[in-house]
Every structure is written in C-alpha cells, then in structure tokens.
Design a protein around this motif. Structure first.
Motif, PDB file in Angstrom:
ATOM      1  N   LYS A  31      28.280  52.070 -80.407  1.00  0.00           N
ATOM      2  CA  LYS A  31      28.973  53.068 -81.206  1.00  0.00           C
ATOM      3  C   LYS A  31      28.664  54.471 -80.696  1.00  0.00           C
ATOM      4  CE  LYS A  31      28.981  50.316 -85.441  1.00  0.00           C
ATOM      5  NZ  LYS A  31      28.517  50.227 -86.847  1.00  0.00           N
ATOM      6  N   GLY A  32      29.715  55.230 -80.442  1.00  0.00           N
ATOM      7  CA  GLY A  32      29.538  56.575 -79.947  1.00  0.00           C
ATOM      8  C   GLY A  32      29.212  56.653 -78.469  1.00  0.00           C
ATOM      9  N   GLY A  33      29.099  55.498 -77.792  1.00  0.00           N
ATOM     10  CA  GLY A  33      28.738  55.501 -76.383  1.00  0.00           C
ATOM     11  C   GLY A  33      29.786  56.087 -75.481  1.00  0.00           C
ATOM     12  N   VAL A  34      31.015  56.204 -75.985  1.00  0.00           N
ATOM     13  CA  VAL A  34      32.075  56.810 -75.177  1.00  0.00           C
ATOM     14  C   VAL A  34      31.823  58.296 -74.941  1.00  0.00           C
ATOM     15  CG1 VAL A  34      33.570  57.427 -77.124  1.00  0.00           C
ATOM     16  CG2 VAL A  34      34.575  56.935 -74.897  1.00  0.00           C
ATOM     17  N   ILE A  35      30.998  58.915 -75.785  1.00  0.00           N
ATOM     18  CA  ILE A  35      30.674  60.337 -75.611  1.00  0.00           C
ATOM     19  C   ILE A  35      29.642  60.436 -74.491  1.00  0.00           C
ATOM     20  CG2 ILE A  35      29.979  62.467 -76.736  1.00  0.00           C
ATOM     21  CD1 ILE A  35      32.331  61.269 -78.114  1.00  0.00           C
ATOM     22  N   ASP A  36      30.144  60.404 -73.273  1.00  0.00           N
ATOM     23  CA  ASP A  36      29.286  60.386 -72.092  1.00  0.00           C
ATOM     24  C   ASP A  36      30.004  61.163 -70.992  1.00  0.00           C
ATOM     25  OD1 ASP A  36      28.402  59.200 -69.397  1.00  0.00           O
ATOM     26  OD2 ASP A  36      26.928  58.341 -70.759  1.00  0.00           O
ATOM     27  N   PRO A  37      29.306  61.976 -70.202  1.00  0.00           N
ATOM     28  CA  PRO A  37      29.964  62.791 -69.176  1.00  0.00           C
ATOM     29  C   PRO A  37      30.858  61.996 -68.228  1.00  0.00           C
ATOM     30  CG  PRO A  37      27.693  63.504 -69.439  1.00  0.00           C
ATOM     31  CD  PRO A  37      27.848  62.277 -70.290  1.00  0.00           C
ATOM     32  N   LYS A  38      30.516  60.742 -67.943  1.00  0.00           N
ATOM     33  CA  LYS A  38      31.333  59.972 -66.997  1.00  0.00           C
ATOM     34  C   LYS A  38      32.694  59.601 -67.587  1.00  0.00           C
ATOM     35  CE  LYS A  38      29.149  55.540 -68.230  1.00  0.00           C
ATOM     36  NZ  LYS A  38      28.333  54.414 -67.712  1.00  0.00           N
ATOM     37  N   TYR A  39      32.873  59.740 -68.896  1.00  0.00           N
ATOM     38  CA  TYR A  39      34.149  59.423 -69.542  1.00  0.00           C
ATOM     39  C   TYR A  39      34.934  60.684 -69.909  1.00  0.00           C
ATOM     40  CZ  TYR A  39      32.028  54.800 -70.167  1.00  0.00           C
ATOM     41  OH  TYR A  39      31.437  53.576 -69.951  1.00  0.00           O
ATOM     42  N   LYS A  40      34.474  61.832 -69.456  1.00  0.00           N
ATOM     43  CA  LYS A  40      35.104  63.100 -69.834  1.00  0.00           C
ATOM     44  C   LYS A  40      36.538  63.186 -69.315  1.00  0.00           C
ATOM     45  CE  LYS A  40      34.563  68.101 -69.246  1.00  0.00           C
ATOM     46  NZ  LYS A  40      33.694  69.173 -68.696  1.00  0.00           N
ATOM     47  N   VAL A  41      37.458  63.602 -70.177  1.00  0.00           N
ATOM     48  CA  VAL A  41      38.870  63.775 -69.819  1.00  0.00           C
ATOM     49  C   VAL A  41      39.219  65.265 -69.728  1.00  0.00           C
ATOM     50  CG1 VAL A  41      41.250  63.371 -70.542  1.00  0.00           C
ATOM     51  CG2 VAL A  41      39.541  61.591 -70.881  1.00  0.00           C
ATOM     52  N   ALA A  42      38.883  66.006 -70.744  1.00  0.00           N
ATOM     53  CA  ALA A  42      39.236  67.432 -70.770  1.00  0.00           C
ATOM     54  C   ALA A  42      38.351  68.150 -71.774  1.00  0.00           C
ATOM     55  CB  ALA A  42      40.700  67.617 -71.137  1.00  0.00           C
ATOM     56  N   ASN A  66      41.290  65.672 -64.257  1.00  0.00           N
ATOM     57  CA  ASN A  66      42.397  65.303 -63.385  1.00  0.00           C
ATOM     58  C   ASN A  66      43.242  66.544 -63.124  1.00  0.00           C
ATOM     59  OD1 ASN A  66      44.694  64.314 -62.153  1.00  0.00           O
ATOM     60  ND2 ASN A  66      45.090  62.707 -63.659  1.00  0.00           N
ATOM     61  N   SER A  67      43.447  66.875 -61.841  1.00  0.00           N
ATOM     62  CA  SER A  67      44.208  68.076 -61.506  1.00  0.00           C
ATOM     63  C   SER A  67      45.663  67.984 -61.952  1.00  0.00           C
ATOM     64  CB  SER A  67      44.155  68.341 -59.994  1.00  0.00           C
ATOM     65  OG  SER A  67      44.712  67.247 -59.273  1.00  0.00           O
ATOM     66  N   ASN A  68      46.163  66.757 -62.180  1.00  0.00           N
ATOM     67  CA  ASN A  68      47.540  66.561 -62.645  1.00  0.00           C
ATOM     68  C   ASN A  68      47.569  66.146 -64.117  1.00  0.00           C
ATOM     69  OD1 ASN A  68      48.903  67.044 -60.102  1.00  0.00           O
ATOM     70  ND2 ASN A  68      48.019  65.124 -59.418  1.00  0.00           N
ATOM     71  N   PHE A  69      46.620  66.641 -64.873  1.00  0.00           N
ATOM     72  CA  PHE A  69      46.506  66.329 -66.294  1.00  0.00           C
ATOM     73  C   PHE A  69      47.802  66.684 -67.030  1.00  0.00           C
ATOM     74  CE2 PHE A  69      45.172  67.665 -70.621  1.00  0.00           C
ATOM     75  CZ  PHE A  69      44.582  66.479 -71.045  1.00  0.00           C
ATOM     76  N   PRO A  70      48.453  65.696 -67.665  1.00  0.00           N
ATOM     77  CA  PRO A  70      49.704  66.002 -68.374  1.00  0.00           C
ATOM     78  C   PRO A  70      49.413  66.665 -69.720  1.00  0.00           C
ATOM     79  CG  PRO A  70      49.182  63.671 -68.599  1.00  0.00           C
ATOM     80  CD  PRO A  70      48.130  64.254 -67.692  1.00  0.00           C
ATOM     81  N   PHE A  71      50.058  67.780 -69.953  1.00  0.00           N
ATOM     82  CA  PHE A  71      49.878  68.518 -71.205  1.00  0.00           C
ATOM     83  C   PHE A  71      51.244  68.623 -71.863  1.00  0.00           C
ATOM     84  CE2 PHE A  71      49.284  72.636 -73.535  1.00  0.00           C
ATOM     85  CZ  PHE A  71      48.342  72.166 -74.433  1.00  0.00           C
TER      86      PHE A  71
END
Length: 226
Positions: free
Chosen positions: A67-78, A101-106
C-alpha cells in the motif's frame, strides 16, 4: 496534530497517508490477466503533495504492491510546482509542469482563454538536400518553418529527387508540403515537394543554375528533436 503520522485505508487498494510533511494518496486497479502468476495485473496511480508541489506517479505490474508503494521516484510521471519569488516580493514567479516523458500528452477539455503570449521551445537545423540547395528549418511545437536557400550548381529536371540529404526526423511534414521556389532575377516559378519521409523533389524547369528562394510552414507528427 504536531507530530507522528496518519494512514487511512479506504479499501484494500485505496488509501491516504500523512507522514514527514508529505500527503500521499494512491489507488490500485486490478484486472484479469492470464500472463501473470496470480491471473491479475495491477495498475497504480498515486499523488504526493508537499511544500515542493504535487507529484504524480503511475506503475503497472503483475503482482500486488505494498500500500502506497507506488509513491516512489522510479514511478514518477509528472510534477506540478509553483516557483516562489525571492526577497520580499509576494508574487510567485510561475507554475511549472515537469514530465518524465518529453512527449507527455496534456489534454484540456473545454475552452482556453490566454491573457498574454504563449512561448514555445524553438529547435533549429539545416540540411543540404542537393544541387547546392539548403533548407533552413525551425521547429516550434507541432509547426515547422522551412526556408529555401543556396545556389543551383548541378542539373535539375522536373520530377527529380534530391539525392544528398533528407529532412531529418523531428522536422518532417505529416503530409507532403510544397515549398515555393521563385527564381531570383527571373519570372520562372517552381516548387519543391517535401515528403513525409524527408525526401525532397524538384518540380520546375530543367536548369543547372539559379538562386531559388521560398518558404513554407507545415505541421509535423514527429517527436520533438533533442
């Protein structure tokens, strides 16, 4: 509460926690997937809020994550960060969205009203396509501006492809573009086709001399060049 930590589990896959000055929230979705040992795949979304701003995380995996393990620098999106001003100026200097990601869709659903200008990163390059002719290229967002330069120094016939260089990736049109080629000190007209594969083709009178000039703008689907 002045110290300690607090964790609230909304369910086995959702929760929120406050610890060390950081507010974390996560949500794990579970889908049937026979490619993994337990028959399921998991996708997590998480956010962390602290004095540095808001950071968004995402991860896909074949086994459950703590639980909460997704909060990790290796999973950072933006991350979304407000940049503070210096000194006694009470006005912040900006709001920055950084993506891994340099092509991050916004995507924004709805109308956008802009007060002021929109400034985009500019990338430039040039390519010698052949017969002494050069294309100067500038990329801004999804738009490319091409300027034709140079002096014809070898024979050209109508329908002839230039064989020296292609428009590089990052600047190629998403559909064939026609670059006007007006001959300096002459009324002869011509154009150059810029293909989606970067190959350029001469369409004009047969000649072995001249100073063609012209410019064109097109849209590209290429990734932004480094």
């Amino acid at each position: 509460m002045l110290g300690g930590s607090l964790t609230i589990s909304k369910s086995d896959t959702q929760g929120i926690a406050v610890k060390d000055g950081v507010v974390k929230s996560w949500d794990i979705s579970k889908m049937i997937d026979p490619n993994y040992p337990d028959g399921y795949s998991y996708t997590s979304m998480g956010v962390a809020l602290n004095s540095g701003g808001l950071t968004i995380y995402s991860a896909g995996y074949g086994i459950t994550l703590d639980k909460g393990g997704v909060i990790d620098p290796k999973y950072k999106v933006a991350s979304l960060q407000a940049i503070a001003s210096n000194g006694r100026n009470s006005i912040g200097t900006g709001l920055v969205l950084n993506a891994t990601n340099s092509n991050f869709p916004f995507t924004i659903n709805g109308n956008i009203d802009v007060i002021g200008g929109i400034r985009q990163t500019s990338k430039t390059t040039s390519v010698t396509i052949g017969a002494g002719l050069i294309l100067s290229l500038e990329r801004r967002g999804e738009t490319v501006i091409a300027i034709l330069l140079g002096t014809i120094n070898s024979s050209l016939t109508s329908g002839q492809q230039f064989g020296v260089g292609k428009i590089p990736l990052g600047y190629r049109p998403n559909t064939t573009a026609n670059i006007p080629a007006h001959m300096t000190s002459s009324y002869n007209g011509a154009h150059i086709d810029a293909g989606i594969d970067g190959v350029c083709t001469w369409w004009g009178p047969s000649t072995n001399t001249g100073y063609p000039r012209g410019s064109q703008m097109w849209f590209t689907n290429d990734s932004l060049p480094n």
